[in-house]
Design an enzyme around this catalytic site. Sequence first.
Site, PDB file in Angstrom:
ATOM      1  N   GLU A 148     -11.450   6.689 -13.972  1.00  0.00           N
ATOM      2  CA  GLU A 148     -10.311   6.729 -14.874  1.00  0.00           C
ATOM      3  C   GLU A 148      -9.453   5.483 -14.654  1.00  0.00           C
ATOM      4  O   GLU A 148      -9.352   4.988 -13.531  1.00  0.00           O
ATOM      5  CB  GLU A 148      -9.468   7.984 -14.611  1.00  0.00           C
ATOM      6  CG  GLU A 148     -10.262   9.285 -14.649  1.00  0.00           C
ATOM      7  CD  GLU A 148      -9.463  10.461 -14.109  1.00  0.00           C
ATOM      8  OE1 GLU A 148      -8.222  10.363 -14.064  1.00  0.00           O
ATOM      9  OE2 GLU A 148     -10.080  11.475 -13.737  1.00  0.00           O
ATOM     10  N   LYS A 150      -6.227   3.386 -13.895  1.00  0.00           N
ATOM     11  CA  LYS A 150      -5.043   3.660 -13.082  1.00  0.00           C
ATOM     12  C   LYS A 150      -3.810   3.160 -13.843  1.00  0.00           C
ATOM     13  O   LYS A 150      -3.563   1.960 -13.909  1.00  0.00           O
ATOM     14  CB  LYS A 150      -5.154   2.976 -11.723  1.00  0.00           C
ATOM     15  CG  LYS A 150      -4.044   3.349 -10.762  1.00  0.00           C
ATOM     16  CD  LYS A 150      -4.294   2.749  -9.389  1.00  0.00           C
ATOM     17  CE  LYS A 150      -3.223   3.173  -8.401  1.00  0.00           C
ATOM     18  NZ  LYS A 150      -1.884   2.704  -8.797  1.00  0.00           N
ATOM     19  N   ASP A 152      -0.114   2.210 -14.741  1.00  0.00           N
ATOM     20  CA  ASP A 152       1.023   1.705 -13.987  1.00  0.00           C
ATOM     21  C   ASP A 152       2.297   2.309 -14.561  1.00  0.00           C
ATOM     22  O   ASP A 152       3.002   1.706 -15.368  1.00  0.00           O
ATOM     23  CB  ASP A 152       1.070   0.179 -14.059  1.00  0.00           C
ATOM     24  CG  ASP A 152       2.032  -0.416 -13.035  1.00  0.00           C
ATOM     25  OD1 ASP A 152       2.464   0.323 -12.134  1.00  0.00           O
ATOM     26  OD2 ASP A 152       2.351  -1.608 -13.144  1.00  0.00           O
ATOM     27  N   TYR A 267      -3.853  13.896 -15.969  1.00  0.00           N
ATOM     28  CA  TYR A 267      -5.186  13.770 -15.366  1.00  0.00           C
ATOM     29  C   TYR A 267      -5.409  14.653 -14.144  1.00  0.00           C
ATOM     30  O   TYR A 267      -6.472  14.601 -13.525  1.00  0.00           O
ATOM     31  CB  TYR A 267      -5.444  12.317 -14.962  1.00  0.00           C
ATOM     32  CG  TYR A 267      -4.310  11.690 -14.168  1.00  0.00           C
ATOM     33  CD1 TYR A 267      -4.080  12.022 -12.842  1.00  0.00           C
ATOM     34  CD2 TYR A 267      -3.455  10.765 -14.775  1.00  0.00           C
ATOM     35  CE1 TYR A 267      -3.048  11.468 -12.124  1.00  0.00           C
ATOM     36  CE2 TYR A 267      -2.407  10.201 -14.065  1.00  0.00           C
ATOM     37  CZ  TYR A 267      -2.207  10.552 -12.749  1.00  0.00           C
ATOM     38  OH  TYR A 267      -1.161  10.012 -12.041  1.00  0.00           O
ATOM     39  N   LYS A 355      -8.146  -1.502  -6.767  1.00  0.00           N
ATOM     40  CA  LYS A 355      -7.068  -2.325  -7.304  1.00  0.00           C
ATOM     41  C   LYS A 355      -7.617  -3.640  -7.841  1.00  0.00           C
ATOM     42  O   LYS A 355      -8.449  -4.291  -7.205  1.00  0.00           O
ATOM     43  CB  LYS A 355      -6.019  -2.607  -6.223  1.00  0.00           C
ATOM     44  CG  LYS A 355      -5.429  -1.352  -5.598  1.00  0.00           C
ATOM     45  CD  LYS A 355      -4.731  -0.471  -6.614  1.00  0.00           C
ATOM     46  CE  LYS A 355      -3.434  -1.054  -7.094  1.00  0.00           C
ATOM     47  NZ  LYS A 355      -2.356  -1.042  -6.109  1.00  0.00           N
ATOM     48  N   CYS A 449      19.307 -19.388  16.612  1.00  0.00           N
ATOM     49  CA  CYS A 449      19.439 -18.376  15.558  1.00  0.00           C
ATOM     50  C   CYS A 449      20.398 -18.873  14.480  1.00  0.00           C
ATOM     51  O   CYS A 449      21.534 -19.273  14.800  1.00  0.00           O
ATOM     52  CB  CYS A 449      19.952 -17.076  16.160  1.00  0.00           C
ATOM     53  SG  CYS A 449      20.361 -15.813  14.936  1.00  0.00           S
ATOM     54  N   CYS A 452      23.834 -16.719  14.542  1.00  0.00           N
ATOM     55  CA  CYS A 452      24.833 -16.734  15.617  1.00  0.00           C
ATOM     56  C   CYS A 452      24.757 -17.969  16.504  1.00  0.00           C
ATOM     57  O   CYS A 452      25.629 -18.166  17.367  1.00  0.00           O
ATOM     58  CB  CYS A 452      24.709 -15.479  16.484  1.00  0.00           C
ATOM     59  SG  CYS A 452      23.164 -15.390  17.433  1.00  0.00           S
ATOM     60  N   CYS A 467      15.926 -13.586  18.291  1.00  0.00           N
ATOM     61  CA  CYS A 467      17.274 -13.793  18.809  1.00  0.00           C
ATOM     62  C   CYS A 467      17.596 -12.567  19.645  1.00  0.00           C
ATOM     63  O   CYS A 467      17.541 -11.434  19.147  1.00  0.00           O
ATOM     64  CB  CYS A 467      18.283 -13.934  17.665  1.00  0.00           C
ATOM     65  SG  CYS A 467      20.002 -13.937  18.229  1.00  0.00           S
ATOM     66  N   CYS A 472      24.739 -10.812  17.844  1.00  0.00           N
ATOM     67  CA  CYS A 472      24.232 -11.425  16.611  1.00  0.00           C
ATOM     68  C   CYS A 472      24.650 -10.572  15.410  1.00  0.00           C
ATOM     69  O   CYS A 472      24.232  -9.413  15.297  1.00  0.00           O
ATOM     70  CB  CYS A 472      22.712 -11.546  16.656  1.00  0.00           C
ATOM     71  SG  CYS A 472      22.018 -12.292  15.169  1.00  0.00           S
TER      72      CYS A 472
END
Length: 749
Positions: A148, A150, A152, A267, A355, A449, A452, A467, A472
């Site tokens: 079947e 698929k 969306d 379905y 898919k 980082c 910070c 970090c 932070c």
Amino acid sequence: MADQQSLFGDLAMGDASQAQRVASEAAPAPGRQDDRAQAAERAAELRHLLDYHAYRYYALDAPEITDAAFDRLLVELQQIEAAYPDLVTSSSYTQRVGGFVDVEQFTPVTHMARMYSMDDAMNLEELDEWLDRTEAALGAGNVAYTCELKIDGLGVAITYQDGAFVRAATRGDGTTGEDVSLNVRTIKDVPMHLSEAALAHMGADRSTPIEVRGEVYMPKGSFMRLNDEADAEGRDPFANPRNAAAGSLRQKDPKVTAKRDLATFIYAIADTAPLHVDSQHEFLDWLRSAGFSVNPNVARCTTPAAVHQFCADACAHRSDLDYDIDGVVVKVDSFTQQGDLGFTARAPRWAIAFKFPPEEKTTVLRDIRIQVGRTGVLTPVAEFDPVTVAGSTIARATLHNIDEIRRKDVRVGDTIIVHKAGDVIPEVVGPVLDKRWPDSVEWDMPATCPACGSPVVHEDGEVAYRCVSLDCPAQLKERLIHWVSRGCMDVDGVGEELVDKLVEAGLVHDVADFYQLDVDTLAALETGRTYATSNAKKGVVAGDPIPVGPTIAAKAIDQLNRSKSQPLGRVLFALGIRHVGKTVGEVLAQRFLSIDALVQASEEDIAGCEGIGPKIAASVKQFLSVPENLEVLQRLRDAGFALEEDLGAVAARAAETTGVDARLAESQPLAGLTFVLTGTLVNRTRDEAGAALKALGAKVTGSVSKKTSYLVAGPKAGSKLTKAESLGVPVLNEEQMEEILATGAVPRA
């Protein structure tokens, strides 16, 4: 399809002139009792006619009368119902567009059986692996498949009782969805009554409630018209048809939904037993006969090669369809064989979603920026010129880590290829090397980082750069947002924007600080937005900051207080411990029952839990060894968190959802026993029976082995029964299982 004209009996007239003739008959005037009886008879006739011709038009795309003739039938029914209001029924075609706004319409709905997810095959190799496993389990050459498209769209479950529409709900989490009945009534291809032929096929089970499942979608043409209207009115367009369908189905006003031209493909069903069908293709035939819209692009394939061909054809012609598809669902056709294969924890073993390869576009990579997560991990994110892929515009995509950047060899300034993994998540595929600038340079992780300025740490054996500063701000915000999110404490009304303002104001430094807030403090907090116009009555002028206000503040405080009753497993997940997700949190809670016991447990004790290894155990132990973290836990306890598993509450929840006795569930009489279910059950679906057994402490698996304690076998039991008998596994019928669920006592060997 066999004789569609007979679906609604002799009332279904097959030519326009006949329909126009009956439509021209005047509605009886109100007055004598015999006039009312005549009106009632005519109204019933018109409802059947309208249902039938709507089905021909919307579901089959094969109308038998003109639009004008249909409208005359509808007007006549409206006239009768106006003259005799007591003849109006909730399922009448005149009631399919709601006439009011119900802001409380989205109430929770528990599905008749769980709506499982679907395992994905991302390429032909993975599809072949599934086909090989299936053929090996059921016998090569002994399996037929139903293929079947698929769709969306948005999953929906629709319930019928005695053939009449009762309720519609979204998929939700698979167990509980939202009531969208008023809006689904406006979708023209959803029947309000099932056909007499379909009900007759159910025989003695015709009055049994059934819950069909399918997809609500928006046709491409309707999507384009909707966005054209939005453009003309200066509104933001929808990103893609799926988002448009989801937004339309959850409108508070059903009249808005009615204008969005939604459609369905059905379905699946919660339980096939009442239908007396043996396979998916027979079930689809029943759906068509009942009046549902069923996708015509379905094939029964008897070989893996035929499955391959269907997938190839569907991929090649996906753009020719008036609706979006993102793959093909392949199902074992036989319901008996489906039962033999059973389910995993999240998906059926007898089905897989192949898919399609994602759509790819090229664009220019303008920058790579760093995003700091709640655990301190620095994640590089690609920022590129906006490009439309798979129906929506994207301009950012995570690059995950420095190793991934090196592997793909992407550099700022490159022309890059992007797609959406699974047609959902933006992803950088790689650079177009022949378009690379000669002076391009490799990108590298920063030494400090960006949030910070603290030094970045890269531990041996790990890909991640971190970090580790407790101060932070980026980590703090992410941890706080994680705590209040839906899967954790589920604090409605406290989102990212409010968390930002709380942190900026210095009101919240850790999750325990949430529970020191009060309504007045929160109400006075500025939202970051300003008034657009002056309002003397409110004492504000344009440009003044808008406060949170008492209404929103009171709701947020109420939700925070409610979160104190969340189970221990969710608290462990919400704390943001590395490698501890929702499932791991539940496993730890069920094993140790309290935070104190978990703190006292050794790393080896934690690693010994099912599904938890040394890496997770080390992370948990490290988190619970930090004094600051233990202080936060104590402050949560002081705020009202129990931080222990309430066995009574767990048992009560299990009892409520499965129907077993709460006191019996609390005693866990089936602990240590393993059950397998096969065949068709009468009183419960196999999923429901499995959940009830688990509520009493049993383990329920999908395959028979020497470790199986009992096999519960209903009619049409297949290979599992044969295997159980060969291994000497005790076999129970459904009555014996129900006795166990009622008493907790198992039969003696």
